[in-house]
Design a protein around this motif. Structure first.
Motif, PDB file in Angstrom:
ATOM      1  N   TYR A   1       0.802  -1.235   0.000  1.00 20.07           N
ATOM      2  CA  TYR A   1       0.000   0.000   0.000  1.00 20.07           C
ATOM      3  C   TYR A   1       0.831   1.280   0.000  1.00 20.07           C
ATOM      4  N   GLY A   2       2.141   1.133   0.117  1.00 20.38           N
ATOM      5  CA  GLY A   2       2.983   2.290   0.420  1.00 20.38           C
ATOM      6  C   GLY A   2       3.070   3.345  -0.657  1.00 20.38           C
ATOM      7  N   LEU A   3       2.740   2.998  -1.897  1.00 20.89           N
ATOM      8  CA  LEU A   3       2.800   3.988  -2.969  1.00 20.89           C
ATOM      9  C   LEU A   3       1.408   4.403  -3.429  1.00 20.89           C
ATOM     10  N   GLY A   4       0.389   3.975  -2.710  1.00 22.84           N
ATOM     11  CA  GLY A   4      -0.985   4.269  -3.125  1.00 22.84           C
ATOM     12  C   GLY A   4      -1.577   5.428  -2.342  1.00 22.84           C
ATOM     13  N   SER A   5      -2.850   5.294  -2.008  1.00 17.33           N
ATOM     14  CA  SER A   5      -3.561   6.373  -1.332  1.00 17.33           C
ATOM     15  C   SER A   5      -3.198   6.416   0.158  1.00 17.33           C
ATOM     16  N   TYR A   6      -2.913   7.606   0.624  1.00 12.41           N
ATOM     17  CA  TYR A   6      -2.548   7.797   2.036  1.00 12.41           C
ATOM     18  C   TYR A   6      -3.688   7.340   2.946  1.00 12.41           C
ATOM     19  N   ARG A   7      -4.933   7.615   2.517  1.00  9.05           N
ATOM     20  CA  ARG A   7      -6.086   7.216   3.323  1.00  9.05           C
ATOM     21  C   ARG A   7      -6.151   5.690   3.457  1.00  9.05           C
ATOM     22  N   ASP A   8      -6.021   4.994   2.337  1.00 11.01           N
ATOM     23  CA  ASP A   8      -6.072   3.525   2.390  1.00 11.01           C
ATOM     24  C   ASP A   8      -4.965   2.990   3.290  1.00 11.01           C
ATOM     25  N   LEU A   9      -3.801   3.603   3.159  1.00  7.87           N
ATOM     26  CA  LEU A   9      -2.668   3.151   3.966  1.00  7.87           C
ATOM     27  C   LEU A   9      -2.958   3.333   5.455  1.00  7.87           C
ATOM     28  N   LEU A  10      -3.529   4.486   5.807  1.00  8.33           N
ATOM     29  CA  LEU A  10      -3.833   4.728   7.228  1.00  8.33           C
ATOM     30  C   LEU A  10      -4.860   3.713   7.740  1.00  8.33           C
ATOM     31  N   ILE A  11      -5.824   3.356   6.908  1.00  2.00           N
ATOM     32  CA  ILE A  11      -6.819   2.373   7.346  1.00  2.00           C
ATOM     33  C   ILE A  11      -6.158   1.012   7.553  1.00  2.00           C
ATOM     34  N   GLU A  12      -5.291   0.635   6.610  1.00  2.39           N
ATOM     35  CA  GLU A  12      -4.566  -0.629   6.784  1.00  2.39           C
ATOM     36  C   GLU A  12      -3.701  -0.583   8.045  1.00  2.39           C
ATOM     37  N   LEU A  13      -3.121   0.565   8.292  1.00  2.00           N
ATOM     38  CA  LEU A  13      -2.286   0.717   9.482  1.00  2.00           C
ATOM     39  C   LEU A  13      -3.110   0.503  10.745  1.00  2.00           C
ATOM     40  N   ALA A  14      -4.315   1.047  10.745  1.00  3.02           N
ATOM     41  CA  ALA A  14      -5.182   0.899  11.917  1.00  3.02           C
ATOM     42  C   ALA A  14      -5.600  -0.556  12.123  1.00  3.02           C
ATOM     43  N   LYS A  15      -5.555  -1.328  11.043  1.00  6.09           N
ATOM     44  CA  LYS A  15      -5.924  -2.745  11.141  1.00  6.09           C
ATOM     45  C   LYS A  15      -4.709  -3.644  11.358  1.00  6.09           C
ATOM     46  N   SER A  16      -3.526  -3.076  11.307  1.00  4.46           N
ATOM     47  CA  SER A  16      -2.318  -3.891  11.455  1.00  4.46           C
ATOM     48  C   SER A  16      -2.250  -4.430  12.879  1.00  4.46           C
ATOM     49  N   PRO A  17      -2.271  -5.764  13.048  1.00  4.96           N
ATOM     50  CA  PRO A  17      -2.247  -6.301  14.413  1.00  4.96           C
ATOM     51  C   PRO A  17      -1.038  -5.828  15.213  1.00  4.96           C
ATOM     52  N   ALA A  18       0.116  -5.708  14.534  1.00  4.00           N
ATOM     53  CA  ALA A  18       1.306  -5.254  15.259  1.00  4.00           C
ATOM     54  C   ALA A  18       1.093  -3.834  15.787  1.00  4.00           C
ATOM     55  N   MET A  19       0.466  -2.985  14.965  1.00  7.07           N
ATOM     56  CA  MET A  19       0.211  -1.612  15.400  1.00  7.07           C
ATOM     57  C   MET A  19      -0.821  -1.582  16.528  1.00  7.07           C
ATOM     58  N   ILE A  20      -1.852  -2.397  16.396  1.00  3.30           N
ATOM     59  CA  ILE A  20      -2.886  -2.427  17.445  1.00  3.30           C
ATOM     60  C   ILE A  20      -2.258  -2.792  18.785  1.00  3.30           C
ATOM     61  N   PHE A  21      -1.375  -3.790  18.740  1.00  2.00           N
ATOM     62  CA  PHE A  21      -0.743  -4.209  19.997  1.00  2.00           C
ATOM     63  C   PHE A  21       0.241  -3.148  20.484  1.00  2.00           C
TER      64      PHE A  21
ATOM     65  N   SER B   1      -3.557  15.350  -6.091  1.00  4.16           N
ATOM     66  CA  SER B   1      -3.750  13.901  -6.248  1.00  4.16           C
ATOM     67  C   SER B   1      -4.614  13.318  -5.132  1.00  4.16           C
ATOM     68  N   GLN B   2      -5.110  14.154  -4.261  1.00  2.00           N
ATOM     69  CA  GLN B   2      -5.884  13.702  -3.104  1.00  2.00           C
ATOM     70  C   GLN B   2      -5.098  12.664  -2.288  1.00  2.00           C
ATOM     71  N   GLY B   3      -3.856  13.006  -2.050  1.00  2.88           N
ATOM     72  CA  GLY B   3      -3.055  12.166  -1.165  1.00  2.88           C
ATOM     73  C   GLY B   3      -2.581  10.874  -1.799  1.00  2.88           C
ATOM     74  N   ASP B   4      -2.263  10.910  -3.083  1.00  4.06           N
ATOM     75  CA  ASP B   4      -1.720   9.722  -3.750  1.00  4.06           C
ATOM     76  C   ASP B   4      -0.201   9.763  -3.667  1.00  4.06           C
ATOM     77  N   ILE B   5       0.375   8.826  -2.958  1.00  2.00           N
ATOM     78  CA  ILE B   5       1.815   8.886  -2.665  1.00  2.00           C
ATOM     79  C   ILE B   5       2.634   8.824  -3.945  1.00  2.00           C
TER      80      ILE B   5
END
Lengths: 332, 506, 378
Positions: free
Chosen positions: B160-180, B323-327
Motif C-alpha cells: 500500500y505504500g505507494l498508493g492512497s494515504y487514506r487507504d494506507l492509514l486504514i490498513e495501518l489501523a488494522k495492522s495487528p502489530a500496530m494495534i498491539f 492527487s488527493q493524497g496519492d503517494i
C-alpha cells in the motif's frame, strides 16, 4: 477430518510428535526424516542461519535418543542440510545443498566420510536435495540445480543420471524430494513444474502425478513423495500445505490437511508449565495449529503408517491406512 | 562471522549462489537488452542517476546505472514508481532455500529477511518506501515481541505504500502489530485508551498543534472495537500470525465530533477527515522531504521550526492536494523536481542505506547465501535495528546517526567489504581499472570513484586519495606478483573511499 | 605494582535471556521446589548450601568462595510490578527505568552524564560487546563500545593489511580525510570531528593491552575475554568509571540442564579471575560489580527447560560490599505465585539507587525516576 474415507481407502489420524527447539528434544525447520532399524527415526533439522542444524534420533513413541551434527562447513557438519536416508547396513547419509556434499555417519551418528563436490559434469552436484537408496544399496540423488537425478555407489562413484531442465514430459525444474518403490522405479517431486514424475531406473518417464485441467489433485511446489506397497502415492504439497494422495496410475484419491488437535507429548509438557498459554489456547481458534504448515517430507512404513513432516511446525503427524475398516451405516 | 570466508567449498558455494540468484532474478541483462540502449550517458547523467538510485533505492553497481541512465531520467522514475512492473522476490523459492525465515522465531531472522529483500530486490522503491513508512509509523519489537508480525506490517507497506494515504492509514489501523504496539486492543466502548488515537494525530498524520485533546478522545472512541482476534500462543510450534478483528459490540456507536465533523464516526471516517486536513498534507510533505531529499530537524521540533526549503514543501503539498493524497503522484513530483536533483549528498546515510548500498556494489550478498542475519545485526550495531525502532518517533536521523562508535562501525564495515578482493563487485571494479589504457594513479582514483557512484568527493578527500595512489606510481599487471599487488591497491583505494566522510552521505 | 586512582568504578554484567533464579540460588529444602521442578532441578548432591534453606548450584563454587569472604551481596526477589514476560520489553525497563512507557535514555548513560557532564572523556563508559545496550545510550553522552580490545580501531576490518607501517599509513590517510575543512557545512565538520574522536579514543584505549601484564590466566570463554579487557582498561587508568558487558543466552526453554550449568561455570570462573587480577594489581578496592538479568523463569518446569517468569536474583560483588543476603526469597507456595511466577518483592530501581547513591556518589532520583528503597549492601 481425523478420518478420511475415499476410494475404498481409510486414512485415520493417529498422533503427532515434535516441537520447536534449537537443540535437543525437538526439531527446527526439519526437512526430512527416515525410518531406521528397530523403530529408530532420524529427523534432519535445517535450523536457520548458524543455528539448529542437526540429526535428531527419536522413535515414534516420542522418545528422544540424542542428536548429532551441527552448523558448519567442517566434516560432519551441515550448512543447508536437506535430505537423509539409511543404507542396508544402517549407515546414515545426509545431503547438504550448500556444500554439495553427501555426509555419511554410522547408525549412532559418528562421522565416517563425505563425498560430492560442485559442478555439472557427471557425478558432480549442484544443490543436492532429496536422496534415497534403492534395493541394490545405490544412492539416488536429486541434483536440484542441475535439474536431474543421479545415481551413485555408497562411497560416491557415479553410476548413471537422467533428466534435463524444462517443463516438457520427463523434464525437471528444480526438483526437490524423491522416493523409490519396490520395482526400483523413481518418483521425483518436480517442484518447479508442480508435479511428480515417475521414472524407470534408466530414466524413462512412466507416470505423471499432477492436477487435472479443472484443478483436481493439483500440486503447488511439491516437496516430498512416498509410495506404499499397494502403489498409492503420497505427495507433500508444500505450497498448498497439504498431502495429496494418488493411485499408481496417477488418479487423484484424496487430500490430508493435518489433524493434530491434541498437542504432542513434548508440546503438552510445555503447555502444562505455562498457565497463561493454557488460557490463551482456550480463547483462540486453534485450527491453524492442527493443520499442516509446509509439509516437506513423507514416508510410509511396512505397517501402512503414513508419516508427514512439517517444516514450519517442527512436527511429524502420523496416519494409519486402515485395512479392515468398514464404514458404518450413516445413522450413527 | 562471515561464513563464506571459512567455508572450504567457497568457490563452489559462490557458483551455487550465482545459479540460485539466476533462478531467483530474471536476468538483468535480458531486461536491459529488451529496452535497448540508445545512447551513452554523460557523466552528469550518471551522477544524477546514481543520486536517484541511492535515494529511491539503495544504490546500485555501475553497470546497472549505465543501463538506467541510458533510458532517461524520467522513464526510470516511472519504472521506480511502478514496482509491480518488475519481477518480485520469489518468496516460494526463498522459503524453500531459507525455510527458517518463514515465521522466524528470533528477531535477527525477520530482519535478515528484510535485508535479503533490500539487497536483492528489483523493485528498489518498494523496499525504500517500506523503510520510509517503518520510520514514520515506527512499530517496535521491544513491545510487540513478534518479529514476523511486524514483518507482515512491512509487507503491507510494500503493498500500500505507494498508493492512497487514506487507504494506507486504514490498513495501518488494522495492522495487528500496530494495534498491539499502541494498545488499541485495550481501547473499549466506554473505557477508551488514547494511545493509538494520540499517536495517529501527533506522529502519523497531523502533527502537534493541529488538533485538540478532545479530538484525540473522539478519534479514540471511533477506533473502539478495532482489535486483534484471540491469538494462538507461539511456542512450541512456531509462530502464528495475528488477525485483525472488528468487534461491533465493543464499538462506540454514539455521536462524535472530530476536527469539526459530527456524526456516528467510525475509524474509516476519521481517516477520511484526517487526509482532508491541510496539516496532513504539510506533515507528510515534510516527512517525504526529510527521508528522500535532505536532512531536516527531528519531527518533535516541526511545530516551531520552519522547513529548510519552504518552497519545496509547497510543491509537495500542491502535489498532495492535486492527487488527493496519492503517494505515487507526490513522489513523481518530488523525484522530477529541481530541489531533488540539486540535493546531492544532502543526507547522512542511514545504517540500512550504508550497508545495503555497499554490499550491492560489492556483490557479496547477491542471491541466496547464509549470513543475512549478520548484515541485520551489523545494521543494529550501527544504530538501526530494523523492526525495533527506539520509540514510536522512529530513529533520529541525519547527523544523529553518527557518534564515534557508530562512525567507527560504519567505516570498518564499508572499508572491510570494499577492501576485499574476493567479492565479485570488487573484482569487476579491478577488471575495469585493468582495462584502462593508462594505468596512472589519477586514473585509478577516478575509476574507483566512478565505480562506487559516480561519487563526487570533497577536495580534501580527493587530495588524500591521490596522495595515497601516487605513492606506488603506475599500476603494473605483467607478473603474478604485480597483478596481486595492483589488485590490492585497487581494493585499498576502494576501502579508503568507503571510509571517507563523503561516503557517509546518500 | 600498579595502583589505580580511586574513583569508584562500576562493572555491570547483564545476563541476557532471563536467568533461572530457582536453579541459581536453589531453595533446596523447600518441598514446593521439588514439586514444581520434577525434571529441571539441581539434585541435592549438586548444591553448595548457604544455609539450611538456600544453596548455590555447585557449578558456582567460586561465587560461594566470594560469598563466604563477605564480598558478595545476594539480592533476592528483584524485579518490578506487572513484569512483562517479554525479554525485549523487560530489558528496556531495566535499561531505561521506564516501567510505563517506552523509554529511550539509558540509566548508565545518565550516570556517565553526571560523572562527566561535558563529555570530555569518551572512555568514561565502555561497553565490551557488539553495538551498545540501550542502558548506555542517550543523545549527547559519548560512550565507547569495544568488541575485542586487541583489534579495536579504524580499519580493523580490512583484510590483508600486512604491516604496521601500512596500517599507520591508512590511519594517517583517514586522519587527513577527516581533518577540519573550511566551508564544507556543519554536518561535514561534525563528521570530521567525530572521526578524529574515534581515532583518538582508539589511540588512548590501545595503550591498555600494551601496559598490561598479569599472572592470572583467564579461560577462553567470551565472558572471560571481556572481563580481561575490562581489567586491562581499568588498570590503564583511563578514567573509565562504568564498564558494561553481557553474557548468555539464558533463555533456557529447552534442554536447560547442560547449558545453564555451562553459563554459570563460565561466569564464576571469569568473575573470579577478574577480581584476582585486580587484587594482584592492588586495584580491586574501588570496583563494584552488579550482575542482573531481565527476569527470572517460571517456577514449574516444562519438561526439559523453563519458561519466562518474573522475580529474579541479582548479585553485587566487591571488596567494599557488605556481603550477605538482602530482601527475601519470594514465596514458592502455589497460592502466592502470580501466573505461576515468583512475585518480585524488591524494585530493581532500589538496587540501582543504592549503587548510584552509595557507591557512585550521585543523586539517584533523577536517574531512576524517583525514590526507591535502598539497601545496606554498600
Amino acid at each position: 477430518m481425523l478420518t478420511t474415507v475415499a476410494a475404498g481407502r481409510v486414512f485415520d489420524y493417529s498422533h503427532c510428535i515434535g516441537m520447536y527447539s534449537q537443540s535437543g528434544q525437538g526439531f527446527w525447520t526439519p526437512q526430512d526424516f527416515v525410518l531406521g532399524k528397530d523403530g529408530r527415526v532420524y529427523v534432519l533439522s535445517r535450523g536457520v542461519e548458524q543455528l539448529g542444524q542437526r540429526v535428531s534420533k527419536i522413535n515414534l513413541d516420542s522418545e528422544f535418543q540424542g542428536q548429532f551434527g551441527s552448523f558448519g562447513g567442517e566434516e560432519g557438519r551441515f550448512i543447508w542440510p536437506r535430505s537423509i536416508d539409511v543404507d542396508q547396513d544402517g549407515r546414515v547419509y545426509v545431503s547438504d545443498e550448500y556444500t554439495n556434499r553427501i555426509s555419511v555417519f554410522d547408525a549412532e551418528g559418528a562421522f565416517r566420510y563425505h563425498w560430492g563436490r560442485y559442478g555439472d559434469d557427471d557425478g558432480l552436484l549442484s544443490g543436492p536435495s532429496g536422496i534415497a537408496f534403492d534395493s541394490n544399496n545405490n544412492l539416488w540423488v536429486v541434483d536440484s540445480l542441475n535439474h536431474r537425478v543421479q545415481c551413485f555407489r555408497q562411497q560416491g562413484p557415479f553410476i548413471s543420471k537422467f533428466g534435463t531442465q524444462g517443463s516438457g514430459d520427463g523434464e525437471l525444474e528444480m526438483p526437490w524430494g524423491l522416493c523409490i518403490d519396490n520395482n526400483q522405479d523413481i518418483y521425483v517431486a518436480d517442484w518447479g513444474n508442480n508435479r511428480v514424475q515417475k521414472f524407470s531406473p534408466d530414466g524413462k518417464l512412466l507416470v505423471i502425478f499432477e492436477g487435472t485441467s479443472d484443478g483436481v489433485g493439483s500440486l503447488k511446489g511439491p516437496s516430498g513423495v512416498a509410495v506404499d506397497s499397494e502403489g498409492d502415492v503420497y505427495v507433500t504439497d508444500w505450497g498448498n500445505h497439504r498431502v495429496q494422495i494418488y493411485d499408481a496410475s496417477g488418479r487423484f484419491i484424496t487430500t490430508l490437511v493435518g489433524d493434530a488437535q491434541e498437542p504432542s507429548p513434548w508440546t503438552q509438557t510445555y503447555i502444562d508449565a505455562n498457565p497463561e498459554i493454557i488460557k490463551a489456547r482456550r480463547r483462540a481458534n486453534m485450527e491453524p495449529e492442527w493443520r499442516f504448515r509446509r509439509p516437506v517430507a513423507v514416508n510410509v512404513d511396512a505397517n501402512f503408517r503414513i508419516i508427514v513432516l512439517e517444516s514450519a511446525r517442527h512436527r511429524l503427524q502420523i496416519y494409519n491406512k486402515l485395512k479392515d475398516y468398514e464404514e458404518h451405516s450413516l445413522n450413527l | 562471522m562471515t561464513l563464506a570466508c571459512t567455508n572450504p567449498t567457497m568457490s563452489h558455494a559462490s557458483q551455487f549462489r550465482a545459479q540460485l540468484c539466476h533462478s531467483l532474478i530474471m536476468s538483468v541483462a535480458r531486461v536491459k537488452r529488451d529496452h535497448g540502449e540508445t545512447s551513452v550517458p554523460t557523466r552528469q547523467e550518471m551522477v544524477l542517476m546514481a543520486h536517484l538510485m541511492r535515494r529511491a533505492g539503495f544504490g546500485e553497481p555501475h553497470a546497472d546505472l549505465i543501463v538506467h541512465a541510458s533510458k532517461g531520467y524520467e522513464s526510470v522514475v516511472e519504472e521506480l514508481l511502478h514496482p509491480k512492473d518488475q519481477p518480485p522476490i520469489d518468496e516460494e523459492l526463498m522459503y524453500r532455500i531459507l525455510p527458517g525465515y518463514e515465521g522466524a522465531l528470533g528477531p535477527p531472522i525477520s530482519q535478515a529477511d528484510w535485508m535479503f529483500r533490500m539487497v536483492n530486490t528489483q523493485r528498489p522503491l518498494e523496499e525504500k518506501i517500506a523503510l520510509f513508512w517503518h520510520q514514520m509509523f515506527a512499530t517496535s519489537n521491544s513491545k510487540v515481541d513478534n518479529p514476523p508480525e511486524i514483518g507482515r506490517q512491512i509487507a503491507m507497506f510494500r503493498e500500500y505504500g505507494l498508493g492512497s494515504y487514506r487507504d494506507l492509514l486504514i490498513e495501518l489501523a488494522k495492522s495487528p502489530a500496530m494495534i498491539f504496539w499502541l494498545d488499541n486492543h485495550g481501547n473499549h466502548d466506554g473505557a477508551i485508551n488514547e494511545n493509538w488515537g494520540r499517536e495517529l494525530l501527533e506522529l502519523f498524520s497531523l502533527g502537534v498543534g493541529n488538533y485538540t485533546e478532545d479530538d484525540i478522545k473522539e478519534a479514540s472512541r471511533a477506533f473502539t472495537g478495532w482489535t486483534i482476534a484471540p491469538k494462538i500462543p507461539r511456542n512450541p510450534l512456531g509462530r502464528f500470525y495475528w488477525n485483525f478483528e472488528y468487534k461491533p459490540e465493543d464499538h462506540d456507536n454514539e455521536e462524535k465530533t472530530f476536527l469539526g465533523n459530527t456524526g456516528n464516526l467510525n475509524g474509516e471516517d476519521i481517516m477520511q477527515i484526517i487526509v482532508n486536513q491541510p496539516a496532513s498534507a504539510r506533515f507528510l510533505a515534510r516527512h517525504l522531504y526529510r527521508f528522500f531529499v535532505a536532512d531536516e530537524p527531528d519531527v518533535s521540533s516541526w511545530n516551531s521550526t520552519p522547513p529548510n526549503d519552504p518552497e519545496a514543501i509547497e510543491v509537495l503539498v500542491d502535489a498532495y492536494n492535486e492527487s488527493q493524497g496519492d503517494i505515487r503522484s507526490i513522489l513523481r513530483v518530488l523525484f522530477n523536481s529541481d530541489f531533488f536533483k540539486n540535493s546531492l549528498y544532502a543526507k547522512v546515510k542511514s545504517p540500512a542505506e550504508l550497508i545495503v548500498g555497499t554490499v550491492r556494489i560489492a556483490g557479496n550478498y547477491e542471491g541466496f547465501r547464509p549470513g543475512f542475519n549478520n548484515l541485520a545485526l551489523e545494521c543494529a550495531w550501527q544504530g538501526q535495528e530494523l523492526l525495533n525502532p527506539p520509540s514510536v518517533e522512529g530513529w533520529h536521523t541525519g547527523a544523529a546517526w553518527i557518534d564515534a562508535g557508530a562512525l567507527m562501525r560504519r567505516v570498518n564495515f564499508a572499508a572491510g567489504v570494499m577492501g576485499d578482493t574476493s567479492h565479485p563487485g570488487v573484482k569487476t571494479i579491478i577488471n575495469t581499472v585493468r582495462m584502462q589504457e593508462t594505468q596512472s594513479p589519477q586514473m585509478l582514483v577516478s575509476q574507483c570513484l566512478d565505480s562506487m557512484g559516480p561519487l563526487q568527493v570533497s577536495d580534501i578527500t580527493l587530495k588524500e586519495l591521490l596522495t595515497h595512489a601516487l605513492k606506488d606510481g603506475e599500476l603494473m599487471w605483467d607478473t603474478p606478483e604485480q597483478i596481486e599487488f595492483s589488485e590490492e591497491r585497487v581494493a585499498r583505494l576502494l576501502a579508503l573511499i568507503a571510509a571517507s566522510r563523503d561516503y557517509q552521505f546518500a | 605494582m600498579a595502583s589505580t586512582n580511586k574513583e569508584p568504578v562500576l562493572v555491570v554484567l547483564q545476563l541476557t535471556g532471563a536467568n533461572d533464579y530457582l536453579n541459581t540460588i536453589v531453595p533446596y529444602t523447600n518441598g514446593h521446589y521439588w514439586d514444581a521442578r520434577p525434571k529441571v532441578n539441581i539434585p541435592e548432591h549438586q548444591v553448595v548450601p548457604i544455609d539450611n534453606e538456600l544453596a548455590f548450584r555447585s557449578d558456582m563454587d567460586q561465587f560461594k568462595d566470594i560469598y563466604d569472604k563477605g564480598k558478595m551481596a545476594i539480592i533476592h526477589g528483584v524485579g518490578f510490578e506487572n513484569s512483562p514476560r517479554s525479554h525485549f520489553r523487560a530489558m528496556d525497563i531495566w535499561h531505561t527505568c521506564e516501567t510505563n512507557k517506552i523509554g529511550t535514555d539509558g540509566w548508565i548513560a545518565k550516570v556517565i552524564r553526571d560523572l562527566d557532564p561535558t563529555g570530555e572523556n569518551v572512555l568514561k563508559g565502555v561497553n565490551f560487546g557488539q553495538g551498545l545496550p540501550r542502558a548506555m545510550t542517550m543523545r549527547g553522552v559519548p560512550v565507547t563500545s569495544v568488541n575485542h580490545l586487541a583489534s579495536y580501531g579504524v580499519f580493523s576490518s580490512v583484510s590483508g593489511i600486512n604491516s604496521q607501517d601500512e596500517r599507520t599509513q591508512l590511519l594517517d590517510s583517514f586522519a587527513r580525510m577527516y581533518s577540519p575543512a573550511i566551508g564544507t557545512g556543519p554536518t561535514m565538520e561534525y563528521l570530521g570531528q567525530t572521526g578524529l574522536d574515534a581515532l583518538r579514543g582508539a589511540d588512548i584505549i590501545k595503550v591498555a593491552p600494551q601496559k598490561y601484564s598479569s599472572t592470572v590466566e583467564y579461560p577462553t570463554t567470551s565472558i572471560a575475554t571481556n572481563f580481561k579487557d575490562v581489567a586491562q582498561v581499568h588498570l590503564a587508568d583511563l578514567g573509565t568509571q562504568v564498564f558494561y558487558t553481557s553474557y548468555g543466552p539464558f533463555d533456557t526453554h529447552f534442554n536447560q540442564g547442560g547449558s545453564h550449568a555451562k553459563l554459570w561455570i563460565d561466569i564464576s570462573e571469569a568473575v573470579d579471575c577478574f577480581f584476582a587480577d585486580l587484587r594482584e594489581h592492588n586495584a580491586s578496592d574501588n570496583v563494584v560489580m552488579l550482575v542482573f538479568s531481565e527476569f527470572g523463569r517460571r517456577v514449574k518446569d516444562n519438561g526439559t527447560g523453563t519458561d519466562h517468569g518474573a522475580a529474579g536474583v541479582a548479585f553485587v560483588i566487591g571488596d567494599q560490599v557488605n556481603g550477605g543476603m538482602y530482601s527475601s526469597y519470594p514465596s514458592l507456595k502455589p497460592e502466592h505465585l502470580t501466573q505461576g511466577d515468583l512475585e518480585p518483592n524488591y524494585d530493581f530501581r532500589g538496587l540501582y539507587s543504592t549503587v548510584i547513591d552509595k557507591w557512585m556518589g550521585l543523586d539517584a532520583v533523577p536517574i531512576v525516576g524517583g525514590q526507591f528503597e535502598q539497601m545496606a549492601f554498600i
